[in-house]
Design an enzyme around this catalytic site. Structure first.
Site, PDB file in Angstrom:
ATOM      1  N   GLU A 113      66.042  37.140 -76.458  1.00 19.47           N
ATOM      2  CA  GLU A 113      67.469  36.807 -76.495  1.00 19.47           C
ATOM      3  C   GLU A 113      68.196  38.124 -76.235  1.00 19.47           C
ATOM      4  OE1 GLU A 113      68.823  33.850 -76.895  1.00 19.47           O
ATOM      5  OE2 GLU A 113      67.264  32.579 -77.798  1.00 19.47           O
ATOM      6  N   GLU A 164      74.670  30.664 -69.853  1.00 17.37           N
ATOM      7  CA  GLU A 164      73.371  31.274 -70.118  1.00 17.37           C
ATOM      8  C   GLU A 164      72.420  31.046 -68.947  1.00 17.37           C
ATOM      9  OE1 GLU A 164      69.742  31.080 -73.411  1.00 17.37           O
ATOM     10  OE2 GLU A 164      71.479  29.757 -73.612  1.00 17.37           O
ATOM     11  N   HIS A 221      66.487  34.617 -72.284  1.00 20.65           N
ATOM     12  CA  HIS A 221      67.597  33.841 -72.837  1.00 20.65           C
ATOM     13  C   HIS A 221      68.744  34.765 -73.241  1.00 20.65           C
ATOM     14  CE1 HIS A 221      65.619  29.850 -73.323  1.00 20.65           C
ATOM     15  NE2 HIS A 221      64.527  30.601 -73.286  1.00 20.65           N
ATOM     16  N   HIS A 241      66.898  27.639 -69.474  1.00 20.91           N
ATOM     17  CA  HIS A 241      67.794  26.519 -69.211  1.00 20.91           C
ATOM     18  C   HIS A 241      68.008  26.253 -67.720  1.00 20.91           C
ATOM     19  CE1 HIS A 241      68.298  26.633 -73.505  1.00 20.91           C
ATOM     20  NE2 HIS A 241      68.667  27.898 -73.410  1.00 20.91           N
TER      21      HIS A 241
END
Length: 333
Positions: A297, A160, A215, A123
């Site tokens: 993640e 994040e 992530h 992101h």
């Protein structure tokens, strides 16, 4: 914790202070065995590791609203990603100075000399200010999907995007110490994006030996732990992951084992069946890759216990260590 795979060593319990005198007393004996341990450490890691079945609850993407919006009800294995707007010296959520923005320069001589690693920090902190741009559909080979998403955040607002860029920079420094050439898809110097198709192209153009997209999840409270997303076999449109499925699984299994060992975190309790491994066929960042690639993640930002780890600079260094060691293990075979 039920993860079993390459490089897996369960976290060791803390030693009692009462054992320290004994440890000192036998130190001279132990020294003689260090050389033998070093030889063992240099030997290639074992193969193995079982794939976990993907839970139906696994969701596509995080929401595309600002980070302060209401948390989602399920996991958010997100597409692509990079960055934040932090520069050198900005502190993380726990007050620790963030890792340097710039690369340390030319790769050092080391066991990974000549290897190319692409790190894809999930992101971008500016995405929520550019919703029109990130909502634009791009071709992921099997169809069309949004360019990117905003990512998630902790309940206290640590995003994040901040987390992923910090961990990515820490991992880069460790990999460069091993001699690898490390490239980013984004390093905090863009207002938004890049899109998921561009992220895949960065790894492809670099002819990377390994790509890891970093992530953190945005699932429901009580859902804890990390998971690795592996590419499934896709042969449709311009997507053909068949050549990378095998090596990507090897990369993912080694990454999972090292991440457990370095962080002490357990594999996800809500996807992956306890293995920490999930296979997906709907992520453009994987479908468009022509080189070995996985997503990690690192934890669930919406769970208070996981969030306490993710906002700790000390833990983020451990996460970077686990990620870098997993990549090293994969590249050394």
């Amino acid at each position: 914790m039920s993860y079993v795979g390459p490089d897996f060593d369960p976290p060791q319990p803390r030693r009692s202070p009462l054992r320290r005198p004994l440890t000192v007393a036998v130190a001279a004996v132990v020294v003689g065995s260090v050389a033998g341990w070093g030889v063992w450490q240099a030997v290639g890691d074992p193969g193995g590791g079982d794939d976990g079945s993907q839970r139906a609850a696994a969701r596509d993407e995080p929401r595309t609203a600002p980070p302060s919006s209401t948390p989602s009800a399920g996991p958010t294995a997100s597409e692509g990603g990079a960055g934040q707007d932090d520069k050198d010296g900005k502190k993380g959520a726990d007050g620790e100075k963030a890792s340097p923005t710039a690369s340390s320069g030319a790769a050092a001589d080391g066991p990974l000399k000549g290897k190319v690693v692409v790190i894809d920090p999930g992101h971008n902190s500016g995405n929520f200010r550019h919703t029109a741009e990130i909502n634009r559909k791009v071709d992921i080979g099997t169809g069309m999907k949004e360019c990117d998403t905003t990512g998630t955040s902790t309940n206290d607002g640590y995003t994040e995007a901040e987390f992923t860029l910090d961990v990515s920079r820490r991992a880069r420094a460790l990999l460069e110490q091993q001699g690898a050439t490390v490239k980013f898809t984004h390093d905090g110097n863009r207002e938004w994006g890049p899109c998921i198709d561009e992220r895949a192209r960065v790894g492809n153009a670099a002819e990377a030996d390994a790509v890891v997209s970093i992530h953190a999840d945005g699932s429901a409270a009580g859902n804890r732990g990390f998971h690795i997303i592996l590419p499934g076999a896709v042969h449709e449109g311009s997507a053909d992951t068949r050549p990378i499925v095998g090596p990507s699984r090897d990369l993912g299994e080694r990454l999972a084992g090292k991440f457990v060992r370095e962080t002490g975190s357990a594999p996800s309790n809500y996807v992956g069946g306890g293995t920490g491994l999930v296979t997906r066929q709907d992520l453009g960042g994987l479908n468009l890759s022509t080189v070995p690639k996985v997503f990690i993640e690192c934890g669930n930002m919406r769970d208070s216990k996981d969030a306490a780890l993710l906002t700790s600079g000390t833990w983020r260094q451990k996460a970077a260590q686990g990620i870098s060691e997993g990549i090293v293990s994969f590249l050394r075979g």
